[in-house]
Design a protein around this motif. Sequence first.
Motif, PDB file in Angstrom:
ATOM      1  N   ASP A 441     -61.558 -13.730 -26.530  1.00 50.70           N
ATOM      2  CA  ASP A 441     -62.147 -15.182 -26.243  1.00 50.70           C
ATOM      3  C   ASP A 441     -63.170 -15.351 -25.115  1.00 50.70           C
ATOM      4  N   ARG A 442     -64.306 -15.347 -25.196  1.00 56.37           N
ATOM      5  CA  ARG A 442     -65.344 -15.267 -24.204  1.00 56.37           C
ATOM      6  C   ARG A 442     -65.391 -16.592 -23.405  1.00 56.37           C
ATOM      7  N   GLY A 443     -64.784 -17.573 -24.005  1.00 57.88           N
ATOM      8  CA  GLY A 443     -64.750 -19.001 -23.467  1.00 57.88           C
ATOM      9  C   GLY A 443     -63.795 -18.932 -22.344  1.00 57.88           C
ATOM     10  N   GLU A 447     -64.562 -19.567 -18.237  1.00 53.33           N
ATOM     11  CA  GLU A 447     -63.701 -20.693 -17.601  1.00 53.33           C
ATOM     12  C   GLU A 447     -62.989 -19.913 -16.404  1.00 53.33           C
ATOM     13  N   TYR A 474     -73.425 -19.977 -21.194  1.00 47.39           N
ATOM     14  CA  TYR A 474     -72.452 -20.630 -20.314  1.00 47.39           C
ATOM     15  C   TYR A 474     -71.624 -21.819 -21.014  1.00 47.39           C
ATOM     16  N   ARG A 475     -72.271 -22.159 -22.089  1.00 47.05           N
ATOM     17  CA  ARG A 475     -71.481 -23.420 -22.625  1.00 47.05           C
ATOM     18  C   ARG A 475     -70.304 -22.949 -23.461  1.00 47.05           C
ATOM     19  N   LEU A 476     -70.111 -21.946 -23.836  1.00 42.61           N
ATOM     20  CA  LEU A 476     -68.793 -21.233 -24.473  1.00 42.61           C
ATOM     21  C   LEU A 476     -67.681 -22.021 -24.113  1.00 42.61           C
ATOM     22  N   ALA A 477     -66.779 -22.566 -24.835  1.00 40.08           N
ATOM     23  CA  ALA A 477     -65.681 -23.252 -24.430  1.00 40.08           C
ATOM     24  C   ALA A 477     -64.299 -22.154 -25.223  1.00 40.08           C
ATOM     25  N   PRO A 478     -63.272 -22.327 -24.422  1.00 41.74           N
ATOM     26  CA  PRO A 478     -62.139 -21.469 -24.767  1.00 41.74           C
ATOM     27  C   PRO A 478     -61.595 -22.097 -26.123  1.00 41.74           C
TER      28      PRO A 478
END
Length: 519
Positions: A441-443, A447, A474-478
């Motif tokens: 998970d890149r989120g 973070e 950078y907007r990727l969320a977990p």
Amino acid sequence: MSTGLLNPPLDRSTPSPVANPHRAPAILAASGAVVAAVLFWVVSGSLTDDAYISLSAARNLAVHGEWAIVHGLTANTSTSPLNVLVLGALTFLTRLWGPSDPLLALGMLNVAVTALLGWVLALIGRRLGLGTFWAALAGALVVFNPFVLSAVGLEVLLIPAAVAVMVWFALDGRAVWFGAAAGTAALVRLDLLVFVLVIATLSPAIRGQVSRALAGFAAIAGPWYLFSWLVLGSALPDTFLIKQGQASDVGGFNYLTGPIMYFESSLWRTVAAFGPAALGFVLLLLALFSYARYRKRPAPLPGAILALGLSGALYYIAYVVLDTVPYHWYYVAPATTLAMFAVLAAGTYWTAARDTTDRAAVGALAGLLAVLGAGAVYFDVEGGLPWEAPPIFGNWASAQDYERVGRAVGALVGDAPVRSPGEIGTLAYFCECVIVDEFSDRGLVVEDRLVPRLAEASEPARTLLRANYAFFDYRLAPVNPAFDLRYGEGRGPGGPMSWEVFSAARGVGHFTLVPLTAG
């Protein structure tokens, strides 16, 4: 009395003519393939969790066309892009006659790479004027090393094969092909650039054709790293950040003192694994002394062979400076390359020996190397065949228990996300569910790793880090998990959401699947 180990050998820049130049390489390649097939039977039921990370990535590439450990979640945590790319291609090939089979693909890859190693070592031996015995011994010390076999599934066989191919092209003076081999090595592991630089520097034929070598390197390595930078969002894999965040030691041991940890676990097995490399380091010191002594006479060893040993030693030093954790597969590069150097150097000194005393000394060294190889074989088989667990092992559960837990978890959770307990590879492979941690998970990488690292980094590290992630979102969320899979020592509470497991390293433990409250 002469000192054979320090005498310059006869000029062997041109190999002696042979009736059939492909006979010895073909024999060693075929022998290597057979040995690799048998060894894969030995190890295939006991692969480590990290090996299954590679297999999961290969299956997703072959079946879904994704660079991911978990279907639907793009990740960039494969330290060895080439390992995953080739495994993915071979897994796709297995779909021609049935369901995708990454495990069979891994066996095919191991056979092919070991055959390549045997072929190239035979070519190197012929170039040096050595008999087939020396090439066979060098290959055996690689493939039977318990540290190598305990990490099958990772790039542990690709490493010595890639380095050996570079040495061969450097000896043969083919700069473009050397550059292509160097680019391949950079795809195996980026830190193999240590070997690339040292071999190129100590090989006059490559130094004189740097532009051609660079062209070959760029043609092979360039497309992948450009794709990774532009499409995956980072040229370097996220493991660069994840590994930096790990503790620098394990039980008080770091990379420098890690061999002591393995000595305490099993003295003679560790001697068999590290002994050839230690002898290689001694021979390296003798060779360096010889270079200083015979500056105006023929070199005791060709530069590319000397570089094989020197780069192995420098690789070890680099990891000591970085203060990394002493994972056993981190020792494969220096252990295998120094072992190959030890054998090739001993063979060269044997052919150069000018009296019986010199030959006796080198013969004793070769005998010791052979005994260490036999010791490695003994420790490979002492626990029974096929393996239930690798000789060097640290996972929380056996591969068989992880498979049982993974299948059960997948049946229970369906499409609901599950938080990994900390070891994700085997669970992800058999669960085929959305199991998440930093590797999938890149989120979580954004973070927990990337944003904090950018905030605390100083220049020029911050600029370099931003450049690496210049095209990253950078907007990727977990992913928000619905379940938490937890590991605990000892017996579990029982019930349909708890599974008892056993590890040869940790004993009895248990996993428990805990539903998480939304919110």
